[in-house]
Design a protein around this motif. Structure first.
Motif, PDB file in Angstrom:
ATOM      1  N   PRO A 197       0.840  -1.202   0.000  1.00  0.00           N
ATOM      2  CA  PRO A 197       0.000   0.000   0.000  1.00  0.00           C
ATOM      3  C   PRO A 197       0.876   1.254   0.000  1.00  0.00           C
ATOM      4  O   PRO A 197       1.851   1.332   0.752  1.00  0.00           O
ATOM      5  CB  PRO A 197      -0.795  -0.119   1.303  1.00  0.00           C
ATOM      6  CG  PRO A 197      -0.697  -1.572   1.689  1.00  0.00           C
ATOM      7  CD  PRO A 197       0.641  -2.017   1.205  1.00  0.00           C
ATOM      8  N   LYS A 198       0.533   2.222  -0.837  1.00  0.00           N
ATOM      9  CA  LYS A 198       1.356   3.427  -0.962  1.00  0.00           C
ATOM     10  C   LYS A 198       0.767   4.647  -0.260  1.00  0.00           C
ATOM     11  O   LYS A 198       1.504   5.514   0.198  1.00  0.00           O
ATOM     12  CB  LYS A 198       1.561   3.758  -2.445  1.00  0.00           C
ATOM     13  CG  LYS A 198       2.289   2.677  -3.227  1.00  0.00           C
ATOM     14  CD  LYS A 198       3.681   2.444  -2.679  1.00  0.00           C
ATOM     15  CE  LYS A 198       4.438   1.416  -3.505  1.00  0.00           C
ATOM     16  NZ  LYS A 198       5.765   1.105  -2.929  1.00  0.00           N
ATOM     17  N   THR A 199      -0.564   4.726  -0.186  1.00  0.00           N
ATOM     18  CA  THR A 199      -1.207   5.928   0.345  1.00  0.00           C
ATOM     19  C   THR A 199      -2.023   5.656   1.592  1.00  0.00           C
ATOM     20  O   THR A 199      -1.993   6.429   2.553  1.00  0.00           O
ATOM     21  CB  THR A 199      -2.105   6.561  -0.738  1.00  0.00           C
ATOM     22  OG1 THR A 199      -1.280   6.994  -1.825  1.00  0.00           O
ATOM     23  CG2 THR A 199      -2.884   7.745  -0.196  1.00  0.00           C
ATOM     24  N   PHE A 200      -2.777   4.563   1.610  1.00  0.00           N
ATOM     25  CA  PHE A 200      -3.663   4.249   2.733  1.00  0.00           C
ATOM     26  C   PHE A 200      -3.250   2.935   3.400  1.00  0.00           C
ATOM     27  O   PHE A 200      -2.764   2.020   2.729  1.00  0.00           O
ATOM     28  CB  PHE A 200      -5.104   4.096   2.244  1.00  0.00           C
ATOM     29  CG  PHE A 200      -5.626   5.261   1.455  1.00  0.00           C
ATOM     30  CD1 PHE A 200      -5.847   6.491   2.053  1.00  0.00           C
ATOM     31  CD2 PHE A 200      -5.910   5.127   0.105  1.00  0.00           C
ATOM     32  CE1 PHE A 200      -6.328   7.567   1.322  1.00  0.00           C
ATOM     33  CE2 PHE A 200      -6.402   6.187  -0.638  1.00  0.00           C
ATOM     34  CZ  PHE A 200      -6.600   7.415  -0.029  1.00  0.00           C
ATOM     35  N   ASN A 201      -3.462   2.859   4.718  1.00  0.00           N
ATOM     36  CA  ASN A 201      -3.417   1.566   5.387  1.00  0.00           C
ATOM     37  C   ASN A 201      -4.710   0.822   5.053  1.00  0.00           C
ATOM     38  O   ASN A 201      -5.796   1.399   5.133  1.00  0.00           O
ATOM     39  CB  ASN A 201      -3.303   1.741   6.907  1.00  0.00           C
ATOM     40  CG  ASN A 201      -2.037   2.464   7.313  1.00  0.00           C
ATOM     41  OD1 ASN A 201      -0.968   2.221   6.762  1.00  0.00           O
ATOM     42  ND2 ASN A 201      -2.163   3.385   8.260  1.00  0.00           N
ATOM     43  N   VAL A 202      -4.604  -0.440   4.648  1.00  0.00           N
ATOM     44  CA  VAL A 202      -5.793  -1.185   4.231  1.00  0.00           C
ATOM     45  C   VAL A 202      -5.904  -2.477   5.024  1.00  0.00           C
ATOM     46  O   VAL A 202      -4.896  -3.084   5.401  1.00  0.00           O
ATOM     47  CB  VAL A 202      -5.771  -1.496   2.718  1.00  0.00           C
ATOM     48  CG1 VAL A 202      -5.759  -0.209   1.903  1.00  0.00           C
ATOM     49  CG2 VAL A 202      -4.595  -2.368   2.336  1.00  0.00           C
ATOM     50  N   ARG A 203      -7.132  -2.860   5.272  1.00  0.00           N
ATOM     51  CA  ARG A 203      -7.394  -4.120   5.958  1.00  0.00           C
ATOM     52  C   ARG A 203      -7.814  -5.170   4.932  1.00  0.00           C
ATOM     53  O   ARG A 203      -8.773  -4.983   4.188  1.00  0.00           O
ATOM     54  CB  ARG A 203      -8.499  -3.947   7.010  1.00  0.00           C
ATOM     55  CG  ARG A 203      -8.771  -5.210   7.823  1.00  0.00           C
ATOM     56  CD  ARG A 203      -9.816  -4.959   8.901  1.00  0.00           C
ATOM     57  NE  ARG A 203     -10.090  -6.160   9.672  1.00  0.00           N
ATOM     58  CZ  ARG A 203      -9.354  -6.581  10.696  1.00  0.00           C
ATOM     59  NH1 ARG A 203      -8.281  -5.892  11.052  1.00  0.00           N
ATOM     60  NH2 ARG A 203      -9.662  -7.683  11.331  1.00  0.00           N
TER      61      ARG A 203
END
Length: 384
Positions: free
Chosen positions: A164-170
């Motif tokens: 992930p480059k911009t957001f933390n993702v679940r």
């Protein structure tokens, strides 16, 4: 696509595609590959994973956070190469947060066996939603010396490199970030794009009027920064500090918590390392007889890159007369220095590929497509 008594689904195509011995495999051929075990998984493959010209791949039960991206090379498996780079193993069964800036190697649920199909190769790309969230996702196979390409005759597991480059993702087991396209023979060429443009209109203006396609190693399109009259927003710039995005939550998040609106202008100065969602001026479409792929932007033409989710399925932007093309959504990131992007600047191109046959399932008609008649669409996790 037709029946003896029924109308043609896409009458404006004017003809049906005869079967070819080279080209991209359509939906019904992909279903047959699954039945034959060419692409397999212990828990089986859901038909919902099958798209008009590709198959969605699913994350497995764990992720391996590593210190750096890598390719295993000819003599090494992916898991052997991970050993010297491993930071931690993360369980995905109940879901876990993938941190922005980190690199993860994730075994996929699917395995591949091309041994009985020597004429087939496979290539991968991130799904549209993956690209619009600025999640860098590439496919790796054992003993590979390139990403996203599975050579003819390969037998073995598949892995996703996810960053992930911009957001933390679940994400969790079963999350779909990549898709796989199968090709028989060599089908990608400038000739196919030129032939597609000769057959029928591929590019339209904002009012749905046909335009002459700009053909140079693909069909080019330009960036829209001015918008239509009355448009208040022509794009989105990602905020730097945001909540975690759960990839399973559809239509859930308020865009304002994650994005700043970009207003119409004649030029946009891209902030270094910022991520933007912009749209094309032109509306493009892919006839049922073709698939297409967005190619990387040539960095010699500007100090930025288009983070692309590259596969465009047959039927994208296509219809029975009511839909005259769909805007291409552009995921743009500047390099180390600011860059002035101008309204109407050429920014991307589509390379068309011939299909082996018209798919039984087409984009936007019966494939559960999320972005067929999109405006300036964010990913499906955000409220419209």
């Amino acid at each position: 696509m037709t029946s003896p008594s029924g109308p043609r689904l896409f009458p404006e195509s004017g003809r049906e595609l005869r079967a070819h011995d080279r080209g991209v495999l359509p939906f019904e051929h992909l279903r047959e590959l699954v039945r034959e075990g060419v692409l397999a998984a212990e828990d089986g493959i859901d038909e919902a994973q099958l798209q008009p010209a590709s198959i969605d791949l699913r994350l497995g039960s764990y992720a391996l956070q590593v210190r750096a991206s890598f390719l295993p090379g000819r003599g090494t498996t992916v898991l052997e190469a991970v050993e010297d780079l491993l930071i931690q193993r993360i369980d995905l069964e109940c879901g876990a947060v993938l941190q922005k800036g980190a690199v993860y190697i994730i075994p996929l649920l699917e395995t591949l066996d091309l041994s009985a199909n020597p004429g087939l190769l496979a290539k991968a790309n991130p799904k549209s939603t993956t690209g619009r969230l600025d999640v860098f996702a590439r496919l790796i196979s054992d003993r590979a010396d390139q990403f996203d390409v599975i050579e003819r005759g390969y037998v073995g597991p598949l892995f996703a490199e996810v960053s992930p480059k911009t957001f933390n993702v679940r994400a969790k087991t079963g999350t779909r970030l990549n898709q796989l396209r199968f090709v028989r023979g060599r089908s990608v060429s400038s000739h196919a794009s030129r032939k597609a443009a000769e057959d029928e209109a591929l590019v339209f203006d904002e009012n749905g009027e046909p335009m002459k396609a700009t053909i140079d190693s693909g069909i080019w399109f330009s960036v829209d920064l001015s918008g239509r009259s009355g448009d208040a927003t022509i794009g989105w710039k990602a905020r730097t500090e945001t909540p975690v995005i759960d990839l399973d939550r559809i239509g859930y998040y308020d865009p304002g918590d994650f994005w700043e609106a970009v207003r119409p202008s004649r030029q946009l100065i891209l902030t270094p390392d910022a991520f933007y969602i912009l749209g094309s001026k032109e509306r493009v479409r892919v006839p049922p007889t073709y698939a297409a792929e967005m190619l990387p932007y040539d960095q010699a033409m500007g100090e930025f890159r288009v983070h692309y989710a590259g596969f465009f399925d047959p039927g994208f932007g296509y219809g029975t007369g009511e839909l005259q093309g769909t805007r291409a959504i552009l995921e743009v990131r500047s390099h180390e220095i600011p860059y002035a992007l101008k309204d109407g600047q050429r920014i991307g191109r589509l390379m068309y590929e011939r299909m082996l046959a018209v798919p039984e399932r087409l984009y936007g008609v019966n494939a559960g497509s999320s972005y067929q008649d999109q405006g300036l669409g964010l990913s499906k996790q955000f409220r419209r």
